[in-house]
Design a protein around this motif. Structure first.
Motif, PDB file in Angstrom:
ATOM      1  N   VAL A   1       4.935   8.581   5.197  1.00  0.00           N
ATOM      2  CA  VAL A   1       4.988   7.397   4.341  1.00  0.00           C
ATOM      3  C   VAL A   1       6.421   6.864   4.261  1.00  0.00           C
ATOM      4  O   VAL A   1       6.637   5.659   4.261  1.00  0.00           O
ATOM      5  N   ALA A   2       7.387   7.751   4.222  1.00  0.00           N
ATOM      6  CA  ALA A   2       8.787   7.314   4.217  1.00  0.00           C
ATOM      7  C   ALA A   2       9.142   6.576   5.502  1.00  0.00           C
ATOM      8  O   ALA A   2       9.823   5.540   5.463  1.00  0.00           O
ATOM      9  N   ARG A   3       8.649   7.069   6.628  1.00  0.00           N
ATOM     10  CA  ARG A   3       8.920   6.400   7.906  1.00  0.00           C
ATOM     11  C   ARG A   3       8.218   5.051   7.983  1.00  0.00           C
ATOM     12  O   ARG A   3       8.777   4.079   8.471  1.00  0.00           O
ATOM     13  N   ILE A   4       6.971   4.988   7.498  1.00  0.00           N
ATOM     14  CA  ILE A   4       6.226   3.726   7.516  1.00  0.00           C
ATOM     15  C   ILE A   4       6.883   2.715   6.588  1.00  0.00           C
ATOM     16  O   ILE A   4       6.990   1.530   6.922  1.00  0.00           O
ATOM     17  N   ALA A   5       7.349   3.161   5.423  1.00  0.00           N
ATOM     18  CA  ALA A   5       8.013   2.258   4.486  1.00  0.00           C
ATOM     19  C   ALA A   5       9.291   1.697   5.089  1.00  0.00           C
ATOM     20  O   ALA A   5       9.584   0.500   4.965  1.00  0.00           O
ATOM     21  N   ALA A   6      10.046   2.539   5.779  1.00  0.00           N
ATOM     22  CA  ALA A   6      11.273   2.068   6.428  1.00  0.00           C
ATOM     23  C   ALA A   6      10.952   1.082   7.541  1.00  0.00           C
ATOM     24  O   ALA A   6      11.649   0.075   7.720  1.00  0.00           O
TER      25      ALA A   6
ATOM     26  N   LEU B   1       0.822  -1.208   0.000  1.00  0.00           N
ATOM     27  CA  LEU B   1       0.000   0.000   0.000  1.00  0.00           C
ATOM     28  C   LEU B   1       0.860   1.262   0.000  1.00  0.00           C
ATOM     29  O   LEU B   1       0.545   2.237  -0.687  1.00  0.00           O
ATOM     30  N   VAL B   2       1.936   1.248   0.753  1.00  0.00           N
ATOM     31  CA  VAL B   2       2.820   2.414   0.817  1.00  0.00           C
ATOM     32  C   VAL B   2       3.475   2.660  -0.543  1.00  0.00           C
ATOM     33  O   VAL B   2       3.668   3.811  -0.951  1.00  0.00           O
ATOM     34  N   ALA B   3       3.801   1.577  -1.258  1.00  0.00           N
ATOM     35  CA  ALA B   3       4.413   1.728  -2.580  1.00  0.00           C
ATOM     36  C   ALA B   3       3.455   2.385  -3.573  1.00  0.00           C
ATOM     37  O   ALA B   3       3.882   3.120  -4.471  1.00  0.00           O
ATOM     38  N   ALA B   4       2.148   2.154  -3.394  1.00  0.00           N
ATOM     39  CA  ALA B   4       1.165   2.708  -4.320  1.00  0.00           C
ATOM     40  C   ALA B   4       0.612   4.059  -3.868  1.00  0.00           C
ATOM     41  O   ALA B   4      -0.071   4.727  -4.644  1.00  0.00           O
ATOM     42  N   TYR B   5       0.909   4.464  -2.643  1.00  0.00           N
ATOM     43  CA  TYR B   5       0.354   5.698  -2.081  1.00  0.00           C
ATOM     44  C   TYR B   5       1.253   6.873  -2.416  1.00  0.00           C
ATOM     45  O   TYR B   5       2.442   6.873  -2.109  1.00  0.00           O
ATOM     46  N   LYS B   6       0.707   7.883  -3.054  1.00  0.00           N
ATOM     47  CA  LYS B   6       1.453   9.086  -3.424  1.00  0.00           C
ATOM     48  C   LYS B   6       0.793  10.317  -2.798  1.00  0.00           C
ATOM     49  O   LYS B   6      -0.015  10.996  -3.424  1.00  0.00           O
ATOM     50  N   PRO B   7       1.113  10.622  -1.545  1.00  0.00           N
ATOM     51  CA  PRO B   7       0.487  11.766  -0.881  1.00  0.00           C
ATOM     52  C   PRO B   7       1.042  13.093  -1.391  1.00  0.00           C
ATOM     53  O   PRO B   7       2.139  13.159  -1.939  1.00  0.00           O
TER      54      PRO B   7
END
Length: 87
Positions: free
Chosen positions: A77-82, A62-68
């Motif tokens: 989103v960068a923190r969640i992806a990490a 989901l984070v890969a497809a999310y563009k806020p």
């Protein structure tokens, strides 16, 4: 998961709503988890409560497809992806 990644509560709420809408768009259903209710007196301890949660793999998708657009959400989103890839 966003709060565990170190995002503040207000930003985490908005970011989670955005991730839910991405999940809806992609058709990613959350994983079903069943938990028991616990009470201090043990009165309803045998009843179960159905809860839906996303797995780490689903969150990474989901984070890969999310563009806020908002800068706070981009940082979140960068923190969640990490966090999702490290765990």
């Amino acid at each position: 998961m966003a709060i565990a990644a170190g995002v503040d509560r207000d930003t985490a709420t908005g970011c989670a709503n955005g991730l839910r809408s991405v999940a809806k768009r992609l058709g990613v259903p959350p994983a079903l988890t069943v938990r028991t209710r616990r009470t201090a007196c043990g009165g309803r301890a045998r009843q179960t409560h159905t809860v839906y949660r996303y797995t780490l793999r689903q969150v990474a998708q989901l984070v890969a497809a999310y563009k806020p657009r908002k800068p706070e959400f981009v940082a979140a989103v960068a923190r969640i992806a990490a966090f999702a890839t490290a765990a």
